[in-house]
Design a protein around this motif. Structure first.
Motif, short mmCIF file in Angstrom:
data_model
loop_
_atom_site.label_atom_id
_atom_site.label_comp_id
_atom_site.label_asym_id
_atom_site.label_seq_id
_atom_site.Cartn_x
_atom_site.Cartn_y
_atom_site.Cartn_z
N ILE A 1 0.85 -1.19 0.00
CA ILE A 1 0.00 0.00 0.00
C ILE A 1 0.89 1.24 0.00
O ILE A 1 1.68 1.44 0.92
N ASN A 2 0.78 2.02 -1.04
CA ASN A 2 1.47 3.30 -1.12
C ASN A 2 0.39 4.37 -1.11
O ASN A 2 -0.09 4.81 -2.14
N GLY A 3 -0.03 4.75 0.07
CA GLY A 3 -1.10 5.72 0.17
C GLY A 3 -1.49 5.93 1.62
O GLY A 3 -0.93 5.32 2.53
N GLY A 4 -2.46 6.76 1.79
CA GLY A 4 -2.81 7.17 3.13
C GLY A 4 -1.85 8.27 3.56
O GLY A 4 -0.74 8.01 4.02
N HIS A 5 -2.22 9.51 3.32
CA HIS A 5 -1.33 10.61 3.63
C HIS A 5 -1.32 10.92 5.12
O HIS A 5 -2.28 10.63 5.84
N LEU A 6 -0.23 11.52 5.55
CA LEU A 6 -0.08 12.02 6.92
C LEU A 6 0.09 13.53 6.81
O LEU A 6 0.94 14.02 6.07
N TRP A 7 -0.69 14.25 7.57
CA TRP A 7 -0.83 15.69 7.33
C TRP A 7 0.04 16.52 8.27
O TRP A 7 0.32 16.14 9.40
N ASP A 8 0.43 17.71 7.77
CA ASP A 8 1.17 18.71 8.55
C ASP A 8 2.45 18.13 9.13
O ASP A 8 2.74 18.25 10.32
N VAL A 9 3.24 17.49 8.26
CA VAL A 9 4.50 16.86 8.67
C VAL A 9 5.66 17.63 8.03
O VAL A 9 5.62 17.95 6.84
N ASP A 10 6.68 17.90 8.83
CA ASP A 10 7.93 18.48 8.33
C ASP A 10 9.00 17.40 8.41
O ASP A 10 9.49 17.08 9.50
N SER B 1 11.99 17.37 7.75
CA SER B 1 13.33 17.80 8.14
C SER B 1 13.41 18.13 9.63
O SER B 1 14.43 18.63 10.10
N GLU B 2 12.36 17.82 10.38
CA GLU B 2 12.33 18.12 11.82
C GLU B 2 12.03 16.84 12.58
O GLU B 2 11.02 16.17 12.31
N VAL B 3 12.88 16.48 13.51
CA VAL B 3 12.83 15.14 14.10
C VAL B 3 11.56 14.90 14.93
O VAL B 3 11.03 13.79 14.93
N GLY B 4 11.07 15.90 15.62
CA GLY B 4 9.84 15.71 16.39
C GLY B 4 8.65 15.42 15.49
O GLY B 4 7.82 14.55 15.79
N SER B 5 8.58 16.14 14.37
CA SER B 5 7.51 15.92 13.40
C SER B 5 7.62 14.54 12.77
O SER B 5 6.61 13.83 12.59
N LEU B 6 8.85 14.11 12.45
CA LEU B 6 9.06 12.78 11.90
C LEU B 6 8.64 11.68 12.87
O LEU B 6 8.02 10.69 12.48
N THR B 7 8.97 11.87 14.13
CA THR B 7 8.64 10.87 15.14
C THR B 7 7.14 10.68 15.24
O THR B 7 6.62 9.54 15.24
N LYS B 8 6.40 11.78 15.33
CA LYS B 8 4.95 11.70 15.43
C LYS B 8 4.36 11.06 14.17
O LYS B 8 3.43 10.23 14.25
N ALA B 9 4.91 11.42 13.01
CA ALA B 9 4.38 10.88 11.75
C ALA B 9 4.56 9.37 11.67
O ALA B 9 3.69 8.66 11.17
N MET B 10 5.70 8.86 12.14
CA MET B 10 5.91 7.41 12.11
C MET B 10 4.88 6.69 12.99
O MET B 10 4.34 5.65 12.60
N MET B 11 4.60 7.24 14.15
CA MET B 11 3.61 6.63 15.04
C MET B 11 2.22 6.70 14.43
O MET B 11 1.45 5.72 14.45
N ASP B 12 1.89 7.86 13.86
CA ASP B 12 0.58 8.00 13.21
C ASP B 12 0.47 7.06 12.01
O ASP B 12 -0.59 6.49 11.75
N GLY B 13 1.55 6.90 11.27
CA GLY B 13 1.54 6.01 10.12
C GLY B 13 1.29 4.57 10.50
O GLY B 13 0.56 3.84 9.81
#
Length: 440
Positions: free
Chosen positions: A233-242, A244-256
């Motif tokens: 599956i290549n889909g399902g977007h994650l919103w308001d992610v930066d 290049s910023e580690v805190g944003s990346l961390t949250k996005a991985m968990m949300d993903g």
């Protein structure tokens, strides 16, 4: 390589070239440089090469051909041939016969090619900064791994981090996202087993999106059946992610990962033949589409894309569509009928045999001499970046960066802005690159 300890930081000497990032661009840059005889170090934050093709679980090659022929050759074609041999198949020139991206095969094939080239590789090693000197010269790359903090001096540096980290650390000018900072939403790719669409209602995707039981699945997604009941599956977007910023990346991985569990439950609910669907794997790398872009000697533009612009100094080509994945605000506009993303994308598609050039000047950051950049962070506007960010052009740009570094070393020079582009193009052509001459 010799190392000594200086003020608590181990200093590594003896390298001509340091390549940061072992994804498609960095792999090709490092192999090309090492094959030229340059003492080359490749540092990669994960435990394998391949980037989004391996750790990112991206299931499909985008833009390898122009619907008639392969336009990304050289090392890129060598990788494709290696994948076919890994699968027990013969190399093929047929664009209909590309095959799927097998992440384990990618790791194996790239390991073999890299080892045979003689490049030194450090996995689990992160670029943490740079030391700069005068006149736009980077002196050392600062890296961190299990052995501690190191400073690596070299003559030349190649930034293939995807986020222009090395250029950013060195003080080069970069742009990020849209004028208001908006960036394309990333995706965490997923592998699911026990999935079949047999007997599924034709609108099952929309039913999943509309179901409040699955709040993290807000828009359409792509499913690639590489095995009979195993879907990527290549889909399902994650919103308001930066990215290049580690805190944003961390949250996005968990949300993903939470989103992937919702995909599993949605398939069980809406696909009659997938009642026992299981989540096999989520990617260990987030599929970031857009962060920083360098400002180089030339800024590739949307107008260049539309005009199918060719350049006398082009070192790569592209045929992939302008593909800006919309923000959540634009998704809401689409739902209200105010905008149609897919129709807009369709208007930018190339016909058979069409492509545009990517000039060497897009790889060279303003203000830095001994640094070159390759991959999705090359100098471009946002629209052009969305077309050239995919893996095949990143591979050919990476090979060009490695070849440019080799030419500079041969001349005893250190300024990427002064590379003899005619000699560079000739070298790439001699190694199989598809770079047809440009008519004045």
């Amino acid at each position: 390589m010799d190392a000594k300890k200086t003020v608590g930081v181990k200093v590594m000497h003896g390298y001509d070239i340091v390549v940061a990032g072992g994804g498609p661009a960095g792999f090709c840059a490092a192999v090309e440089a090492a094959r030229s005889g340059a003492k080359t170090l490749l540092v990669e934050a994960t435990g394998n090469l391949g980037g989004m093709a391996s750790s990112g679980l991206v299931p499909d090659w985008c833009g390898f051909h122009d619907q008639e022929k392969y336009i990304h050759r050289g090392l890129a074609a060598e990788v494709l041939a290696g994948l076919r041999m890994y699968a027990g198949q013969n190399p093929s020139e047929d664009i209909r016969d590309m095959g799927r991206i097998d992440p384990e095969a990618i790791k194996s094939v790239m390991d073999r090619i890299a080892q045979e080239s003689g490049v030194d590789i450090l996995f689990f090693t992160t670029l943490a900064g740079v030391e700069t000197g005068k006149d736009g010269l980077v002196k050392e790359a600062v890296i961190a791994n299990k052995n501690g903090l190191f400073s690596v001096d070299a003559k030349l540096f190649i930034d293939c981090t995807g986020d222009a980290d090395l250029c950013h650390f060195a003080g080069a000018k970069t742009l990020k996202g849209d004028t208001d900072g908006d960036m394309q939403p990333p995706t965490l790719c997923t592998v699911m087993g026990g999935v079949s669409t047999e007997g599924a209602p034709p609108d099952f995707l929309q039913r999943i999106i509309d179901d409040p039981e699955f709040p993290l699945i807000k828009d359409s997604f792509l499913m690639f059946f590489h095995f009979p009941t195993c879907v990527h599956i290549n889909g399902g977007h994650l919103w308001d992610v930066d990215g290049s910023e580690v805190g944003s990346l961390t949250k996005a991985m968990m949300d993903g990962r939470a989103q992937a569990r919702q995909f599993r439950d949605a398939f069980r609910k809406y696909l009659p033949a997938a009642k026992e669907a299981e989540l096999i794997q989520t990617a260990s790398l987030l599929g970031v589409r857009e962060t920083r872009r360098i400002v180089g000697d030339y800024v590739l533009s949307k107008e260049d894309y539309i005009a199918r612009h060719r350049f006398n100094d082009e070192i790569s080509l592209n045929s992939f569509v302008i593909d800006i994945h919309p923000s959540w605000a634009n998704r809401l506009r689409e739902r209200r009928g105010e905008w149609n993303w897919r129709e807009e994308k369709r208007g930018y598609r190339y016909g058979k045999g069409e492509f545009h050039g990517i000039p060497y000047r897009c790889l060279v950051p303003e203000g830095l001499k001994n640094v070159i950049n390759a991959g999705r962070s090359v100098s471009s506007d946002r629209e052009a970046q969305s077309a050239v960010r995919v893996m095949p052009p990143c591979m050919t740009m990476g090979q060009a960066a490695g070849a440019a570094a080799a030419l500079l070393l041969k001349e005893g020079a250190c300024d990427f802005h002064k590379v003899n582009v005619g000699a560079l193009r000739a070298r790439l052509k001699s190694e199989g690159a598809f770079l047809p001459d440009v008519k004045e």
